[in-house]
Every structure is written in structure tokens, then in C-alpha cells.
Design a protein around this motif. Structure first.
Motif, PDB file in Angstrom:
ATOM      1  N   VAL A  91      62.875 -36.812  21.165  1.00 25.12           N
ATOM      2  CA  VAL A  91      63.255 -38.032  21.810  1.00 25.12           C
ATOM      3  C   VAL A  91      61.819 -38.745  22.930  1.00 25.12           C
ATOM      4  O   VAL A  91      61.264 -38.452  23.327  1.00 25.12           O
ATOM      5  CB  VAL A  91      64.423 -37.568  23.739  1.00 25.12           C
ATOM      6  CG1 VAL A  91      64.953 -39.325  23.576  1.00 25.12           C
ATOM      7  CG2 VAL A  91      65.602 -36.694  22.836  1.00 25.12           C
ATOM      8  N   PHE A  92      61.699 -40.271  22.465  1.00 29.09           N
ATOM      9  CA  PHE A  92      60.774 -41.010  23.125  1.00 29.09           C
ATOM     10  C   PHE A  92      61.068 -42.269  23.616  1.00 29.09           C
ATOM     11  O   PHE A  92      62.548 -43.310  23.468  1.00 29.09           O
ATOM     12  CB  PHE A  92      60.217 -41.286  21.826  1.00 29.09           C
ATOM     13  CG  PHE A  92      60.143 -40.048  20.966  1.00 29.09           C
ATOM     14  CD1 PHE A  92      58.414 -39.721  20.654  1.00 29.09           C
ATOM     15  CD2 PHE A  92      60.703 -39.913  19.727  1.00 29.09           C
ATOM     16  CE1 PHE A  92      58.120 -38.754  20.160  1.00 29.09           C
ATOM     17  CE2 PHE A  92      60.797 -38.881  18.707  1.00 29.09           C
ATOM     18  CZ  PHE A  92      59.317 -38.465  18.879  1.00 29.09           C
ATOM     19  N   VAL A  93      60.761 -42.900  24.747  1.00 26.70           N
ATOM     20  CA  VAL A  93      60.840 -44.290  24.670  1.00 26.70           C
ATOM     21  C   VAL A  93      59.329 -44.317  24.737  1.00 26.70           C
ATOM     22  O   VAL A  93      58.700 -44.192  24.484  1.00 26.70           O
ATOM     23  CB  VAL A  93      60.681 -43.899  26.195  1.00 26.70           C
ATOM     24  CG1 VAL A  93      62.671 -43.141  26.895  1.00 26.70           C
ATOM     25  CG2 VAL A  93      60.027 -43.041  27.174  1.00 26.70           C
ATOM     26  N   PRO A  94      59.578 -46.110  24.549  1.00 22.97           N
ATOM     27  CA  PRO A  94      58.039 -47.453  24.895  1.00 22.97           C
ATOM     28  C   PRO A  94      57.157 -46.960  25.973  1.00 22.97           C
ATOM     29  O   PRO A  94      57.689 -46.280  27.014  1.00 22.97           O
ATOM     30  CB  PRO A  94      58.954 -48.603  25.328  1.00 22.97           C
ATOM     31  CG  PRO A  94      60.150 -48.412  24.879  1.00 22.97           C
ATOM     32  CD  PRO A  94      60.498 -46.688  25.128  1.00 22.97           C
ATOM     33  N   PRO A 104      57.053 -33.543  29.799  1.00 20.90           N
ATOM     34  CA  PRO A 104      57.171 -34.882  28.454  1.00 20.90           C
ATOM     35  C   PRO A 104      55.268 -35.265  27.864  1.00 20.90           C
ATOM     36  O   PRO A 104      55.084 -35.659  27.088  1.00 20.90           O
ATOM     37  CB  PRO A 104      57.777 -35.816  29.263  1.00 20.90           C
ATOM     38  CG  PRO A 104      57.911 -35.213  30.404  1.00 20.90           C
ATOM     39  CD  PRO A 104      58.144 -34.063  30.006  1.00 20.90           C
ATOM     40  N   SER A 105      55.029 -34.398  28.793  1.00 23.07           N
ATOM     41  CA  SER A 105      53.213 -34.666  28.564  1.00 23.07           C
ATOM     42  C   SER A 105      52.536 -33.041  27.487  1.00 23.07           C
ATOM     43  O   SER A 105      51.598 -33.370  26.332  1.00 23.07           O
ATOM     44  CB  SER A 105      52.227 -34.086  29.704  1.00 23.07           C
ATOM     45  OG  SER A 105      52.586 -33.475  30.237  1.00 23.07           O
ATOM     46  N   GLN A 106      53.247 -31.955  27.358  1.00 23.49           N
ATOM     47  CA  GLN A 106      53.022 -31.735  26.514  1.00 23.49           C
ATOM     48  C   GLN A 106      53.288 -31.958  25.397  1.00 23.49           C
ATOM     49  O   GLN A 106      53.020 -31.012  24.698  1.00 23.49           O
ATOM     50  CB  GLN A 106      53.941 -29.850  27.097  1.00 23.49           C
ATOM     51  CG  GLN A 106      52.976 -29.307  28.375  1.00 23.49           C
ATOM     52  CD  GLN A 106      54.136 -28.036  28.829  1.00 23.49           C
ATOM     53  OE1 GLN A 106      54.884 -28.504  28.760  1.00 23.49           O
ATOM     54  NE2 GLN A 106      53.526 -27.151  29.379  1.00 23.49           N
ATOM     55  N   VAL A 118      55.776 -42.895  24.256  1.00 27.44           N
ATOM     56  CA  VAL A 118      55.479 -41.376  25.223  1.00 27.44           C
ATOM     57  C   VAL A 118      56.552 -40.649  24.803  1.00 27.44           C
ATOM     58  O   VAL A 118      58.380 -40.761  24.870  1.00 27.44           O
ATOM     59  CB  VAL A 118      55.809 -41.967  26.571  1.00 27.44           C
ATOM     60  CG1 VAL A 118      55.684 -40.601  28.166  1.00 27.44           C
ATOM     61  CG2 VAL A 118      54.671 -42.671  26.698  1.00 27.44           C
ATOM     62  N   GLY A 119      56.809 -39.300  24.155  1.00 29.07           N
ATOM     63  CA  GLY A 119      57.324 -38.558  23.993  1.00 29.07           C
ATOM     64  C   GLY A 119      58.323 -37.875  25.832  1.00 29.07           C
ATOM     65  O   GLY A 119      58.123 -37.829  26.912  1.00 29.07           O
ATOM     66  N   VAL A 120      59.867 -37.821  25.702  1.00 25.83           N
ATOM     67  CA  VAL A 120      59.953 -37.032  26.434  1.00 25.83           C
ATOM     68  C   VAL A 120      60.720 -35.264  26.343  1.00 25.83           C
ATOM     69  O   VAL A 120      60.588 -35.349  27.217  1.00 25.83           O
ATOM     70  CB  VAL A 120      61.480 -38.023  26.800  1.00 25.83           C
ATOM     71  CG1 VAL A 120      62.708 -37.572  27.482  1.00 25.83           C
ATOM     72  CG2 VAL A 120      61.545 -39.494  26.871  1.00 25.83           C
ATOM     73  N   ARG A 121      60.525 -34.903  24.720  1.00 29.47           N
ATOM     74  CA  ARG A 121      61.362 -34.017  25.093  1.00 29.47           C
ATOM     75  C   ARG A 121      62.012 -34.236  23.184  1.00 29.47           C
ATOM     76  O   ARG A 121      61.957 -34.941  22.641  1.00 29.47           O
ATOM     77  CB  ARG A 121      62.586 -34.132  25.577  1.00 29.47           C
ATOM     78  CG  ARG A 121      62.965 -32.046  25.783  1.00 29.47           C
ATOM     79  CD  ARG A 121      63.994 -31.264  26.356  1.00 29.47           C
ATOM     80  NE  ARG A 121      64.748 -30.585  26.679  1.00 29.47           N
ATOM     81  CZ  ARG A 121      64.609 -29.741  26.148  1.00 29.47           C
ATOM     82  NH1 ARG A 121      64.541 -29.945  24.007  1.00 29.47           N
ATOM     83  NH2 ARG A 121      65.031 -27.943  25.985  1.00 29.47           N
TER      84      ARG A 121
END
Length: 326
Positions: free
Chosen positions: A255-258, A300-302, A118-121
Motif C-alpha cells: 500500500v502506498f499514498v501520495p 512505513p519508513s522501513q 510514500v510506502g504505508v505497508r
């Protein structure tokens, strides 16, 4: 009476147990150090940005920020590591565009950027600079193309890894310029620099963050920059498009997270990175480093929707030039 006392004691113990569990569940995030995994060697563009903002992140989140470099396989080594990590907000991936390219060119990348993350920013847009040693006879992209038409595959270009944006940019020059330069991949831009400076490779296609200081010091000569616009810090250097190569794709830092990381945690991280990127000194350093900071990073969703779209676009480019990672 005895039974009533036992029931009361049991009830009190259950209340205490529930209360303890509730405290554990309600423990605020974050409550331990946060690890940021970087897919390139120390000194590379993403590493520089991570260390630049780590102090702000640490102050905002109230926890130590541990930066871990894991180069290799076009970013796949680091990404696969983070993909397998718990989705709890304590293991982050700060990556460049190679993160979305590797699965398209690597048989077993070990992760899917769309399904596993999932994208953070998004933090910054990162143009690539085409450079050569300072005493080279090459003055511009036209000189490079003329040399490549004359010497063929003896003309070489260095990148920071197979199937990275730098590699694909070089292949785009080959394709659009109708030449056949030979690609020389390195595990990180910093490792390519000695051979570029020594003239062991004809040109390098590297990120602006790690390369620009050497251009400004006169140790490297810049021939062109990728992207739709010239760099503010090098206004006289043309873009590839201005040089006759119709290729304007750019890299980025993000930046991304699982996948599965709780939304409140993703939002908390987004806010922390936004705060870090809003600092004037950070903005100035990123611009002076040759990148374009994303000061209003969006939700994050964008960002997730954008990088999922780019995943398909880069895959199409990789397929067109038959880029492969072994």
C-alpha cells in the motif's frame, strides 16, 4: 461606551471564528470514505487481497472503503492517478511490484515511485506460478525448455502485462535457459486464463493468488514457482531455481499514498492494515491462495526504504532484457 461594545463584539466574533477553524482543523482522520485504487482488473491478485481485508479496514477506520480498478500500462494508469491525488490519506494505491517497474520501461509513466509516493505497508510476498493447460505434454520446466529449443518463438508465454514481474520472469527464463519464447501480454491475469485453458498460449506466468484455485482443481498444471522457497500449499512443485533457472525474484502486494501525506495519517493507515493482516482468517486465506503474508509489516519508513531499493533492482532487470512498454 459604544466603541467598547463594538470592540467586544468584534473580539467575540474572532474567537468564534478561530474556534470554528480549530474544530475543522482538529477534525479526526478519517472523516469520509477512503478510495483504494487497484492497478489490475477485478479478480486479479491485488484485487483479491484488497477485497479480503476491506471489511476489517472499514470497521477499524470507521469509513467506507471504495475499491476502484484501473488496469493498464503495467500499473502506470492507476499509479499516475493516485500520484496526482491530494496527499490527505483518502486516496490509496494498493499495488504489486509492477508499480516500481513501469517507470523504468515506460517513456511517460506519469509518476516516479520514489519521488511521488510514500510506502504505508507491505502486505504479502507473491510468488509467480508457471502453468499450462492440464492436458499439455509439458510436465516440468525442462520439458518447456526442450520444446522452446525445438519450436523457437512458436512457444508462447502469457503474462498479466508488459514489463510486469511475470513478463520479466519469462524473459529471465528465455535468457537463462537460452531460448526465445514469445511474450503474449494481457491486461490482467484473469484475461489470460481463457487462452491458457484453451491452449492458445503454451504457458502462463501468473500470480499465485488468482491461479492456484485452477491448479488445485486440476484445470491447470503447475510447472514451477518463482521465489526462494516452495509454496506450502503445493509442496511438490519445484522452484525455478530447483528447475535449473537461477531466478528467484518475487512480486508483492503493498500500500502506498501520495508523497506529502502527513505522517500521523500514514501511521494510522499502517496500523489499520496491520490489524487487518493480523487476522487468522486473512492469514489462512492468503497462505491458501499461494502467497506469503507479511504479518509484521514494520514501519512505513522501513517499507519505503525497501521498495526504493527494489525500484533500482527491477530497473536493472528490465534494462538487461530490454523490456519496454509502448
Amino acid at each position: 461606551m459604544k466603541r467598547s461594545l463594538q470592540v467586544l463584539i468584534f473580539g467575540m466574533s474572532m474567537i468564534g471564528s478561530v474556534a470554528t477553524t480549530s474544530v475543522a482543523i482538529a477534525q479526526p482522520y478519517p472523516n469520509k470514505p477512503i478510495r483504494i485504487v487497484i492497478p489490475n482488473a477485478p479478480g486479479g491478485g491485488t484485487d483479491v487481497v484488497a477485497r479480503m481485508i476491506s471489511e476489517s479496514l472499514q470497521a477499524d477506520l470507521g469509513q467506507s472503503i471504495l475499491i476502484e480498478n484501473k488496469p493498464g500500462a503495467g500499473g502506470a494508469v492507476a499509479a499516475a492517478d493516485v500520484a496526482k491525488s491530494p496527499a490527505d490519506g483518502y486516496t490509496l494505491l494498493m499495488a504489486a511490484a509492477g508499480f516500481v517497474i513501469a517507470p523504468a520501461v515506460l517513456p511517460k509513466a506519469g509518476y516516479d515511485p520514489v519521488k511521488d509516493f510514500v510506502g504505508v505497508r507491505q502486505l504479502a510476498i507473491v510468488p509467480l506460478i508457471i502453468v499450462t493447460r492440464s492436458d499439455s505434454k509439458l510436465e516440468n520446466i525442462n520439458d518447456l525448455l526442450e520444446l522452446a529449443r525445438k519450436d523457437g518463438d512458436k512457444v508462447t508465454f502469457a503474462s498479466f502485462g508488459n514489463a510486469t514481474p511475470a513478463h520479466l520472469a519469462g524473459e529471465a527464463i528465455n535468457r537463462l535457459g537460452k531460448v526465445k519464447m514469445t511474450h503474449i501480454p494481457y491486461t490482467g491475469g484473469m484475461k489470460a486464463l481463457p487462452d491458457i485453458l484453451a491452449g492458445n498460449v503454451t504457458i502462463g506466468i501468473l500470480d499465485a493468488v488468482s491461479t492456484l484455485p485452477l491448479v488445485q482443481q486440476g484445470k491447470l498444471r503447475a510447472l514451477a514457482v518463482t521465489g526462494p522457497k516452495r509454496l506450502p500449499v503445493l509442496p511438490n512443485m519445484p522452484t525455478l531455481v530447483e528447475s535449473g533457472i537461477a531466478f528467484d525474484a518475487v512480486g508483492w502486494h503493498a500500500v502506498f499514498v501520495p508523497a506529502g501525506t502527513p505522517t500521523p495519517i500514514v501511521n494510522r493507515l499502517n496500523a489499520a492494515f496491520t490489524k487487518a493482516m493480523d487476522q487468522p482468517k486473512v492469514i489462512e486465506r492468503i497462505i491458501n491462495g499461494g502467497s506469503i503474508p507479511i504479518e509484521k509489516g514494520g514501519t512505513p519508513s522501513q517499507w519505503t526504504a525497501q521498495y526504493e531499493k527494489e525500484t533500482k533492482q527491477w530497473a536493472e532487470i528490465a534494462k538487461a532484457v530490454n523490456a519496454k512498454l509502448e
